[in-house]
Design an enzyme around this catalytic site. Sequence first.
Site, PDB file in Angstrom:
ATOM      1  N   GLU A 297       0.801  -1.217   0.000  1.00  0.00           N
ATOM      2  CA  GLU A 297       0.000   0.000   0.000  1.00  0.00           C
ATOM      3  C   GLU A 297       0.836   1.271   0.000  1.00  0.00           C
ATOM      4  OE1 GLU A 297      -3.098   0.642  -0.324  1.00  0.00           O
ATOM      5  OE2 GLU A 297      -4.037  -1.323  -0.175  1.00  0.00           O
TER       6      GLU A 297
ATOM      7  N   SER B 245     -30.342 -30.120  49.245  1.00  0.00           N
ATOM      8  CA  SER B 245     -29.489 -30.632  50.320  1.00  0.00           C
ATOM      9  C   SER B 245     -28.038 -30.171  50.217  1.00  0.00           C
ATOM     10  CB  SER B 245     -29.526 -32.163  50.315  1.00  0.00           C
ATOM     11  OG  SER B 245     -30.827 -32.639  50.562  1.00  0.00           O
TER      12      SER B 245
END
Length: 776
Positions: free
Chosen positions: A84, A343
């Site tokens: 680029e 429990s």
Amino acid sequence: MVKALLRLFLFVALNVSLGFCAFKLFDVFFPVLKAEDSRTFSQVVVDKNGRPLRAFADQKGVWRYPTDLHQVSPYYLQALINYEDKQFWQHGGINPFSLLRAAFQFIRYGRAISGGSTLTMQVARILEPHKKSISGKLWQMIRAFQLEYHYSKEEILNLYLNFAPFGGPVEGIEAATYTYLGKSALHLSLSESALMAVLPQSPSRLRPDRYFERAQKARNKVLKRMLSYGVWQAADITDAMQEPVIAQFNSRPMYAPLLARYLVNKNPQSHILHSTIDLEIQLTLSDLVKNYAAQFSESTSASALVMNNQNLEVVAYVGAADFANTKRFGHIDMNRAVRSPGSTLKPFIYAMAMDKNLIHSQSMLQDIPLQFADYSPENFTKKFMGPVSVSNALQTSLNIPAVQVLNHLGTEQFSSQLENAGLKLFLPKGTKPSLSLALGGVGVRLIDLVMVYRGLTNQGLAGKPRYLKNEPVVERYLVSPEAAWIISEILADIPLTARQKSPYLKQSKIWLAHKTGTSYGYRDAWMIAATATHTIAVWVGKPDGTPSPGEFGRKTAAPLVKRILNLLPQQNKYKRVMPERVTSKNICWPLGLTEENTQQQHCHQKFSAYLIDDVAPATLQENNNIEANPVRIHLTEADQLRSLNACYTGKTKSVSIALWPTQLEYWLPEKFHRKQLIPAYTPSCLKSLNLTQDLVITGIKDKSQIIQPGELNKALALNLSVMANRSQLTWLINGELKGKTKQGESFLIENLTKGNYRVFVYNQQGQKGELAFEVL
């Protein structure tokens, strides 16, 4: 000549100064647009290795994951800059040569052949989009100068890395690589780096998930450019070109959706939340829970959590069986929902009672119909076992013994100690903790149960689960290391075998302390398990609170825990070290003391118990035991009958006898009954004081045979009562609680069918009566 050069210098300097002043004025009135003014990052929750678990788009629906130069692959940076903007590190925002080349090509061919924009100019256009025109290009160039003036090259490149378009709602290299490739930009290969470098040039046309041929052609163009520049080796580029372009489009990962939702709501200002989740375990656990829940009704959900015991990191978190399934209430996080624990709190009752020297591991408890003020608990099976040890009561999850111990411990002590350790208890407004805590009469959250169960295997220190790497380690005192060790050993002795009538429960080969729980009405099925390294919690039920009849902890939750165990490291050779203050000694029933501190005639049964500091607390006494134990009585020397000074004047001798609680006699061998242990009173005492040891049941004689009525449809019933009854009575038929009667009331036995029956009745003063009959 000198004057001419001086004038030229002054002219240039003046124009430069005027140009700089003009630039400064422009910069003041038209400041460069900052990224944070128009763009925000997505909130992303990542696993412990930085892989996204769930992302939340910004208000415009755009996905951006923040990153920087140090978090992307060097290959990508090389491909990006060389393809680029090769002069990126040298120019001041624009590259005149590139612009001239692009302009010449446009004039010659009548169309754009190559772009002249630098990376800085592309960032300027990203921040301030414009149409493709000469005026737009000029504006872009001015903005590029501003960017170079205000930011360093690294900062400009970071802006590109975070905001470059990659197709659809995806912006930024990190969001793009996870969306298309399912990986971080840090781990891109040469081929992937080339693809990602070219994609922003035309993100819609080159999207690799849609147009892989176009994307592959564009990628190869970048690879050839890297070869011509000599950046990468020819052999590496040849290999990279052979790789096919394979891409997905997954901009919205959903690997821990409910946990991620919680974390982003708790941390609204954080863009990246680094969780402790292990993605591999998380994915496997999610599939396990989803597939497991599929066997139940469509409104059933399930949740599970796995925590590392050492650093308290939660490695996997599944809050619902199927997040996308509304019928299974997938949007409700059951790990954080308040539910009845069944429990699962019982181990902590016994552990705290041990710390208070109320019990040891083999203390004798009473599994019989007991009344605690206005509270009458029952067992899950509706049956009773009589005298049981603490270990047996906990392993078989009996209700009444747990309530008995909690009654001695105190509900305020129990609840405050749990909450101080981090387990929040949710009680109805205006109510106080009661004995129902032992059986699940309170609301808790799974995430808090994990916290306290961790304490049972880690020196009694509860540990707050950590969901983020930067969270501190928080430990709180729960119980002593000694009590924690004893209770966890008791829980580890519960085998995961087919003995529980579950064909998929095989014997575990690892050390595993676990406890199941089932709430009232079969609404919640639990199992909490701790290995040497991890704590696992599982919940199964219906989020709307409707019952699931027949689904209970050991049947419904335990199989899922066993499957989760396969995800964790094996610890077959793990051995626990007994704390120095814990010893193993023989104790005696019914008194509960050590064998060495018990007279031989008082030691009816022996058990090996774990003690703390060699202390063996005596058997807990209930309010119906009004006499000391052992009792001291007087026997006549002549015939060894029991006597009292008020009714016998002959010679006697004093003896002590260890007695079992009268109300346990239904379940005791006859040799331990009082009438066998204590001689009868002398005739003179029985006559003068009208003494009796037993209650006398009337309405039918002992060992009677009753013929069923001729009409088979007519049920047989008996009406029983007790002579001279002055208290509340408890009635058992064949060991099952059938009812209670007040003073003066009779007891009706209905629907009798063919068979043998044994009636047992007792009061709170320890008196009892019994008889047997047969229906023919």
